[in-house]
Motif scaffolding. Sequence first.
Motif, PDB file in Angstrom:
ATOM      1  N   THR A 103       0.848  -1.185   0.000  1.00 56.07           N
ATOM      2  CA  THR A 103       0.000   0.000   0.000  1.00 56.07           C
ATOM      3  C   THR A 103       0.885   1.238   0.000  1.00 56.07           C
ATOM      4  N   GLY A 104       0.332   2.343  -0.442  1.00 55.46           N
ATOM      5  CA  GLY A 104       1.079   3.598  -0.443  1.00 55.46           C
ATOM      6  C   GLY A 104       1.488   4.048  -1.836  1.00 55.46           C
ATOM      7  N   ARG A 105       2.476   4.946  -1.855  1.00 55.79           N
ATOM      8  CA  ARG A 105       2.997   5.497  -3.116  1.00 55.79           C
ATOM      9  C   ARG A 105       4.297   4.800  -3.468  1.00 55.79           C
ATOM     10  N   VAL A 106       4.443   4.447  -4.749  1.00 51.86           N
ATOM     11  CA  VAL A 106       5.629   3.724  -5.198  1.00 51.86           C
ATOM     12  C   VAL A 106       5.903   4.067  -6.666  1.00 51.86           C
ATOM     13  N   PRO A 107       7.176   4.208  -7.064  1.00 49.79           N
ATOM     14  CA  PRO A 107       7.494   4.406  -8.476  1.00 49.79           C
ATOM     15  C   PRO A 107       7.178   3.131  -9.270  1.00 49.79           C
ATOM     16  N   VAL A 108       6.635   3.304 -10.472  1.00 48.11           N
ATOM     17  CA  VAL A 108       6.301   2.171 -11.324  1.00 48.11           C
ATOM     18  C   VAL A 108       6.805   2.446 -12.738  1.00 48.11           C
ATOM     19  N   LYS A 109       7.290   1.396 -13.403  1.00 54.05           N
ATOM     20  CA  LYS A 109       7.723   1.509 -14.792  1.00 54.05           C
ATOM     21  C   LYS A 109       6.486   1.667 -15.674  1.00 54.05           C
ATOM     22  N   VAL A 110       6.544   2.607 -16.613  1.00 56.36           N
ATOM     23  CA  VAL A 110       5.404   2.875 -17.493  1.00 56.36           C
ATOM     24  C   VAL A 110       5.848   3.078 -18.935  1.00 56.36           C
ATOM     25  N   SER A 111       4.875   2.928 -19.821  1.00 59.00           N
ATOM     26  CA  SER A 111       5.054   3.197 -21.239  1.00 59.00           C
ATOM     27  C   SER A 111       3.806   3.893 -21.752  1.00 59.00           C
ATOM     28  N   THR A 112       3.941   4.596 -22.873  1.00 60.78           N
ATOM     29  CA  THR A 112       2.791   5.282 -23.473  1.00 60.78           C
ATOM     30  C   THR A 112       2.116   4.413 -24.545  1.00 60.78           C
ATOM     31  N   ILE A 113       2.157   3.109 -24.375  1.00 60.81           N
ATOM     32  CA  ILE A 113       1.527   2.185 -25.325  1.00 60.81           C
ATOM     33  C   ILE A 113       0.071   2.571 -25.565  1.00 60.81           C
ATOM     34  N   ASN A 114      -0.649   2.957 -24.518  1.00 58.58           N
ATOM     35  CA  ASN A 114      -2.061   3.364 -24.624  1.00 58.58           C
ATOM     36  C   ASN A 114      -2.220   4.873 -24.592  1.00 58.58           C
ATOM     37  N   GLY A 115      -1.172   5.599 -24.911  1.00 59.58           N
ATOM     38  CA  GLY A 115      -1.234   7.049 -24.928  1.00 59.58           C
ATOM     39  C   GLY A 115      -0.574   7.661 -23.713  1.00 59.58           C
ATOM     40  N   PRO A 116      -0.435   8.987 -23.728  1.00 58.74           N
ATOM     41  CA  PRO A 116       0.204   9.691 -22.610  1.00 58.74           C
ATOM     42  C   PRO A 116      -0.529   9.431 -21.297  1.00 58.74           C
ATOM     43  N   ILE A 117       0.218   9.397 -20.210  1.00 59.36           N
ATOM     44  CA  ILE A 117      -0.346   9.172 -18.886  1.00 59.36           C
ATOM     45  C   ILE A 117      -0.451  10.515 -18.182  1.00 59.36           C
ATOM     46  N   LYS A 118      -1.616  10.795 -17.657  1.00 63.08           N
ATOM     47  CA  LYS A 118      -1.880  12.027 -16.905  1.00 63.08           C
ATOM     48  C   LYS A 118      -2.131  11.680 -15.444  1.00 63.08           C
ATOM     49  N   ARG A 119      -1.825  12.624 -14.562  1.00 64.91           N
ATOM     50  CA  ARG A 119      -2.088  12.421 -13.143  1.00 64.91           C
ATOM     51  C   ARG A 119      -3.543  11.995 -12.955  1.00 64.91           C
ATOM     52  N   GLY A 120      -3.748  10.929 -12.176  1.00 61.70           N
ATOM     53  CA  GLY A 120      -5.090  10.410 -11.915  1.00 61.70           C
ATOM     54  C   GLY A 120      -5.505   9.269 -12.820  1.00 61.70           C
ATOM     55  N   ASP A 121      -4.767   9.042 -13.911  1.00 57.37           N
ATOM     56  CA  ASP A 121      -5.111   7.930 -14.812  1.00 57.37           C
ATOM     57  C   ASP A 121      -4.924   6.591 -14.113  1.00 57.37           C
ATOM     58  N   PRO A 122      -5.847   5.646 -14.354  1.00 53.84           N
ATOM     59  CA  PRO A 122      -5.647   4.299 -13.829  1.00 53.84           C
ATOM     60  C   PRO A 122      -4.558   3.602 -14.636  1.00 53.84           C
ATOM     61  N   LEU A 123      -3.750   2.795 -13.946  1.00 50.60           N
ATOM     62  CA  LEU A 123      -2.663   2.066 -14.599  1.00 50.60           C
ATOM     63  C   LEU A 123      -2.947   0.572 -14.546  1.00 50.60           C
ATOM     64  N   THR A 124      -2.552  -0.124 -15.608  1.00 51.60           N
ATOM     65  CA  THR A 124      -2.736  -1.566 -15.687  1.00 51.60           C
ATOM     66  C   THR A 124      -1.474  -2.203 -16.259  1.00 51.60           C
ATOM     67  N   THR A 125      -1.479  -3.504 -16.347  1.00 48.73           N
ATOM     68  CA  THR A 125      -0.349  -4.228 -16.924  1.00 48.73           C
ATOM     69  C   THR A 125      -0.362  -4.072 -18.442  1.00 48.73           C
ATOM     70  N   SER A 126       0.796  -4.338 -19.069  1.00 50.39           N
ATOM     71  CA  SER A 126       0.905  -4.203 -20.521  1.00 50.39           C
ATOM     72  C   SER A 126       1.574  -5.436 -21.120  1.00 50.39           C
ATOM     73  N   VAL A 127       1.785  -5.424 -22.431  1.00 52.84           N
ATOM     74  CA  VAL A 127       2.482  -6.527 -23.098  1.00 52.84           C
ATOM     75  C   VAL A 127       3.981  -6.482 -22.857  1.00 52.84           C
ATOM     76  N   THR A 128       4.487  -5.357 -22.391  1.00 56.07           N
ATOM     77  CA  THR A 128       5.908  -5.231 -22.084  1.00 56.07           C
ATOM     78  C   THR A 128       6.146  -5.744 -20.665  1.00 56.07           C
ATOM     79  N   ALA A 129       7.034  -6.705 -20.509  1.00 58.71           N
ATOM     80  CA  ALA A 129       7.270  -7.378 -19.230  1.00 58.71           C
ATOM     81  C   ALA A 129       7.586  -6.385 -18.115  1.00 58.71           C
ATOM     82  N   GLY A 130       6.740  -6.408 -17.067  1.00 63.22           N
ATOM     83  CA  GLY A 130       6.977  -5.601 -15.879  1.00 63.22           C
ATOM     84  C   GLY A 130       6.628  -4.136 -15.998  1.00 63.22           C
ATOM     85  N   VAL A 131       5.988  -3.737 -17.105  1.00 65.43           N
ATOM     86  CA  VAL A 131       5.726  -2.316 -17.368  1.00 65.43           C
ATOM     87  C   VAL A 131       4.218  -2.050 -17.391  1.00 65.43           C
ATOM     88  N   ALA A 132       3.821  -0.942 -16.771  1.00 64.13           N
ATOM     89  CA  ALA A 132       2.418  -0.533 -16.742  1.00 64.13           C
ATOM     90  C   ALA A 132       2.103   0.388 -17.913  1.00 64.13           C
TER      91      ALA A 132
END
Length: 167
Positions: A103-132
């Motif tokens: 629980t809490g705040r944690v850095p997470v690896k991300v990609s813009t596969i589904n477009g740019p990420i904005k504050r408040g966007d929900p994050l999910t798993t992707s086809v790239t191993a270990g990346v949201a």
Amino acid sequence: SGEYIYSAVTGITINNTGSVAGTNAPYIQVTFCQKTAGADLAEWVPAQAGLEPGDVVSANDSDSQNLVKSIKPYDQTAVGIISSEPGWTLGNEGPAKALLALTGRVPVKVSTINGPIKRGDPLTTSVTAGVAMKATKEGQIIGKALEDYTEEDSGKIGKVEALLNLS
């Protein structure tokens, strides 16, 4: 060094060697926690070798107790993110373990596969191993982005701070 010990003792004496003396002691309560600099609670859990802080992880298909990098979008077996610097830790460190943020705040690896990420966007798993990636439809999410990520090259991996929210 960030360690705090609280003890409530009634009717006994604890000497400088740590031994207990006394005959009228109904109980001893000792609580130990370790606090460092981060903003999440993490637990040492069994995991595959090679996991890194910020990796999105799922239960292993063949061994649900051994976490692996997530490799499919909206993975229903996703369990969270590997912590980089937890504020509080639980469990025992070991050779085949990683710190899973609970629980809490944690850095997470991300990609813009589904477009740019904005504050408040929900994050999910992707086809790239270990990346949201940004969640754009219903399904498993791992957290909410607490900052923007607008890298133009969707092949590049970045990191954003996320608030854990498995749902």
